[in-house]
Structures are given as structure tokens and as C-alpha cells.
Design a protein around this motif. Structure first.
Motif, short mmCIF file in Angstrom:
data_model
loop_
_atom_site.label_atom_id
_atom_site.label_comp_id
_atom_site.label_asym_id
_atom_site.label_seq_id
_atom_site.Cartn_x
_atom_site.Cartn_y
_atom_site.Cartn_z
N LEU A 293 0.82 -1.25 -0.12
CA LEU A 293 -0.12 -0.07 0.13
C LEU A 293 0.73 1.16 -0.04
O LEU A 293 0.44 2.24 -0.52
N SER A 294 1.93 1.28 0.61
CA SER A 294 2.80 2.35 0.83
C SER A 294 3.50 2.68 -0.47
O SER A 294 3.70 3.97 -1.05
N LYS A 295 3.75 1.77 -1.38
CA LYS A 295 4.31 1.76 -2.80
C LYS A 295 3.22 2.13 -3.80
O LYS A 295 3.38 3.22 -4.48
N ARG A 296 1.89 1.72 -3.49
CA ARG A 296 0.90 2.16 -4.53
C ARG A 296 0.52 3.63 -4.48
O ARG A 296 0.23 4.35 -5.18
N LEU A 297 0.36 4.08 -3.02
CA LEU A 297 -0.18 5.22 -2.50
C LEU A 297 0.72 6.31 -2.40
O LEU A 297 0.52 7.50 -1.93
N GLN A 298 2.04 5.96 -2.47
CA GLN A 298 3.26 6.99 -2.26
C GLN A 298 3.33 7.56 -0.72
O GLN A 298 3.27 8.81 -0.79
#
Length: 423
Positions: free
Chosen positions: A145-150
Motif C-alpha cells: 500500500l505504501s508503494k501504491r499510494l506513495q
């Protein structure tokens, strides 16, 4: 208010110690400028439920999004209380699980939690993601989620991951796979939290290619009352209390044998001592109590809601705990220890040298013995007897105890999240 997305597999109304740290953070974060939204699975078969842990969170209108999960606990009927398996069966099931699932048998929760997180982000702007583990599937979900949502990622280790003393790897391939996953999570993280220094040191040692990292936010307690508010000791009856669960090498056997030996040497005290167990006990507990002729001394009352547990702890003369001997035991510091300290009652600690023993020594109101040293346990009970008869129980260091108040610890978490989410 800033907004944080919390990934937590274990969450109320599930009970037991793995829940309380996260529930405490979620409950107190709004006081420090952060509104949490929790992603957790629907409740299924589990060893204990405690609605009292969920009530204060509901009263704060904190959003809780529950999802499906394809993991072994779904084999049980929803919200069914499941009996703890015998230790031999637990070890067999754990071994099978370690062969089949990486990083753990909760990996079937991942697609549903990811979908829920992405859906929530369409309507709510989040400023950070926080995940707590075990299970370490939660860290993988949060990383994705951190990667997808920056978004900045804050990860919380309640136990060590790769060198967890309670985890046995079937092959070197399995361990290396865990190590690679841990490395990916650490590289994505903006902040890393552990409950103690040994876990943090292990992480830094395994990932020496990274700059030294990590913040220690220990377990805590919610008690803000002073020593003067504590119930007084009963001169007519000595009450020894254990609250929690026994499993793995954390067993009641040595305490019970030490207690039986102590009463053999002090037979007149048999009608003046009560050993109360609240929580979940292993198979064979009642047989051992009977074989040691402790039926009139031991009182097992089962699993109780958390407010009743806190009251029971406050009414005790002595709280006792154990951490069994095993590889890596120096790095184990249980949530029970910090909750016990919150009551400011004397603690009998049957713990090996390490972080738990060091904490107990700093606490001050402590009687110590090695976990399997029956004679040492008898000696500690003799010292307790002497202090009880003279009403001279040791008093804890209140300033030390105050460091572990959950409001204070949550403030540290909020400040850490503030530092990594500045725009």
C-alpha cells in the motif's frame, strides 16, 4: 487531524496480549492529532474474545474496516472460541504451517486487505500507513500500500521476524525467503519501531548494509493511579495472581512445583495462600495441581474481560510471570510485564537473564528466580512470605513506571509519524 491507515490482523474483539498494544495506540492517537482507520479481518475462531477492549474504540467512532481472509482460522465457525491445542499438536501444526506459508499462515488475508486499503484511499486522504506484526503478512500488506499510494510507512515489531526464537525454519531456503521479505519491508519503511533493544539490534545486525535505524517504543500500561490508590495487602491471606496464557516453554509447572515445595516446608500457610490463575492454561494443568495436592490453594477462574483482569491484578499481593528458557530468550519482553508494572504491585519474575530481567530490576518491587529453578522459586516465595508477614513489600520506582503509560508511548508514536509525514 492527520489520518493514518492501520494494518492489524489481531484487533479487538480478539483478546490476549497481541491485541492490546495496537488497541492502545489506536485509542490514544486522536489525542495527539492522528485519526486512525483500521483494516483487520472479520472475527473468526480464536482462543479468546474481549468486547471490553473494543468498547472505548467504538466510543471514539474510529473507523474499523473488516475484510475477508483465507487463512486456517477461517476453518472455525465465526466467533467461536477455540480451545488451545495441546503443546504436541500445536508444534505439529506450527511445523506444517512453517513449511507451507511464507511469511505466515495469514498470507491469505493479503489480497482482501490490499483491496480494502486501495478502496479507502479513493475517498480518504491518508498521511501515513502503520502496520504491526506478527503476523508479518501485515508488513507485506502495508509495504504494498505504501508503494501504491506513495505514503510513508511506519512498521512496528512486537517480536523479532527472521530470528524469532519461537519460529523454526524447515530449510535454509525458508529462512532466506523471510530475510529477503524483511529487507524489502525495511527498505520501503520511513520509520521502524521495536519493543526493545535486542530486537532492534538483531534487525541492524541482519541489515548492516543499511544505515543504523529504528526507534524503541516498549509495551505499556493504561494505569495512571498512584501507589496510594492501590488496594492494601490482606494480612490474613497472601494472594498470588497470574493473568494470561501459557504456551510453548512458558509453562506453570515450575511455579507450581516450587509452590508445593514451599508449602511442604510451611504447612501452616496452606490455608493462608491463594494462587489465582486467570486466562488460558495448558492441558495437564489440573492434573498437575491435583498431583501436587494444591487443589485447596490453586483457583483457576478462566479467561476474563480486561477490566476484570486489571481489578484482579490490583487486588493481588504478588503478580507473577514466567519466560521459559530457549534460544533467544534474552530478547523476550512480554506485554504482561508492563501491564503488571502499571498496577505498581510486587512482581515475582521467573525469567532468564535479558531484557525482561533488566526491566524488572529497574522496576524495583521484584522477586527474581530462574524459570526452571524450583529451589530458587521456593527461596523467592520464602522472601515473599517474610515481607508479607512484616508488611514490608518492596515498592516500585514510580518514575520508572510512568515512562510506560500508553498515552506517553502513543505521543512518541505520533511524534515519529509527524516527522516522516511532513509535506
Amino acid at each position: 487531524m492527520r489520518h493514518v491507515l492501520v494494518i492489524a490482523y489481531y484487533f479487538p474483539p480478539l483478546g490476549m496480549s497481541g491485541v492490546q498494544r495496537t488497541a492502545g495506540f489506536v485509542r490514544h492517537l486522536p489525542e495527539h492529532g492522528w485519526q486512525p482507520t483500521v483494516i483487520t479481518p472479520y472475527t473468526a475462531g480464536y482462543f479468546a474474545y474481549d468486547e471490553s477492549l473494543l468498547t472505548p474504540i467504538k466510543n471514539l467512532d474510529i473507523p474499523i474496516v473488516r475484510t475477508r481472509s483465507l487463512d486456517p482460522t477461517r476453518l472455525f465457525r465465526s466467533k467461536t472460541t477455540v480451545k488451545l491445542p495441546p503443546e504436541t499438536k500445536r508444534k505439529t501444526l506450527t511445523s506444517i504451517s512453517n513449511w507451507m506459508f511464507i511469511p505466515d499462515n495469514k498470507v491469505g488475508w493479503m489480497p482482501f486487505a490490499l483491496q480494502a486499503g486501495l478502496r479507502l484511499a479513493q475517498t480518504q486522504k491518508f498521511d501515513a500507513i502503520f502496520s504491526t506484526a506478527p503476523p508479518y503478512t501485515g508488513h507485506l500488506i502495508a509495504r504494498a500500500l505504501s508503494k501504491r499510494l506513495q505514503l510513508p510507512l511506519i512498521i512496528d515489531f512486537r517480536d523479532d521476524w527472521v530470528d524469532n526464537p519461537r519460529h523454526q525454519y524447515p530449510t535454509e531456503f525458508h529462512r532466506n525467503r523471510h530475510l529477503r521479505l524483511e529487507s524489502k519491508v525495511l527498505n520501503q519503511s520511513s520509520a521502524i519501531i521495536t519493543i526493545n533493544k535486542p530486537i532492534l539490534d538483531q534487525l541492524n545486525q541482519r541489515h548492516s548494509d543499511l544505515s543504523p535505524f529504528g526507534t524503541i517504543i516498549p509495551h505499556g500500561h493504561d494505569n495512571s493511579e498512584s501507589l496510594d490508590d492501590a488496594p492494601r495487602s490482606n494480612k490474613d491471606r497472601l494472594k498470588l495472581v497470574y493473568t494470561g496464557v501459557f504456551y510453548d516453554v512458558q509453562v506453570p509447572d515450575y511455579f507450581l512445583r516450587g509452590l508445593a515445595g514451599f508449602l511442604h516446608d510451611n504447612p501452616l500457610l496452606k490455608t493462608k495462600i491463594s494462587a489465582i490463575f486467570a486466562g488460558l492454561v495448558p492441558d495437564g494443568f489440573h492434573d498437575l495441581v491435583e498431583n501436587l495436592h494444591l487443589q485447596d490453594v490453586v483457583n483457576y477462574i478462566g479467561y476474563k474481560p480486561h477490566p476484570e483482569i486489571i481489578q484482579l491484578q490490583r487486588e493481588a499481593d504478588i503478580l507473577w510471570m514466567t519466560i521459559g528458557h530457549r534460544y533467544g530468550d534474552h530478547g523476550i519482553s512480554t506485554g504482561k510485564l508492563f501491564e503488571y508494572m502499571g498496577t505498581q504491585k510486587p512482581i515475582l519474575g521467573l525469567v532468564p537473564p535479558g531484557t525482561a530481567q533488566d526491566t524488572l530490576r529497574s522496576y524495583g518491587a521484584t522477586y527474581l528466580a530462574e524459570p526452571t529453578d524450583i529451589d530458587g522459586i521456593k527461596d523467592a516465595l520464602n522472601q515473599i512470605k517474610s515481607d508479607w508477614l512484616q508488611q514490608t513489600f518492596p515498592r516500585p520506582d514510580e518514575s520508572f513506571v510512568s515512562q510506560f503509560n500508553r498515552r506517553t508511548l502513543t505521543q512518541s508514536l505520533a511524534e515519529l509519524m509527524n516527522s516522516v509525514s511532513q509535506t
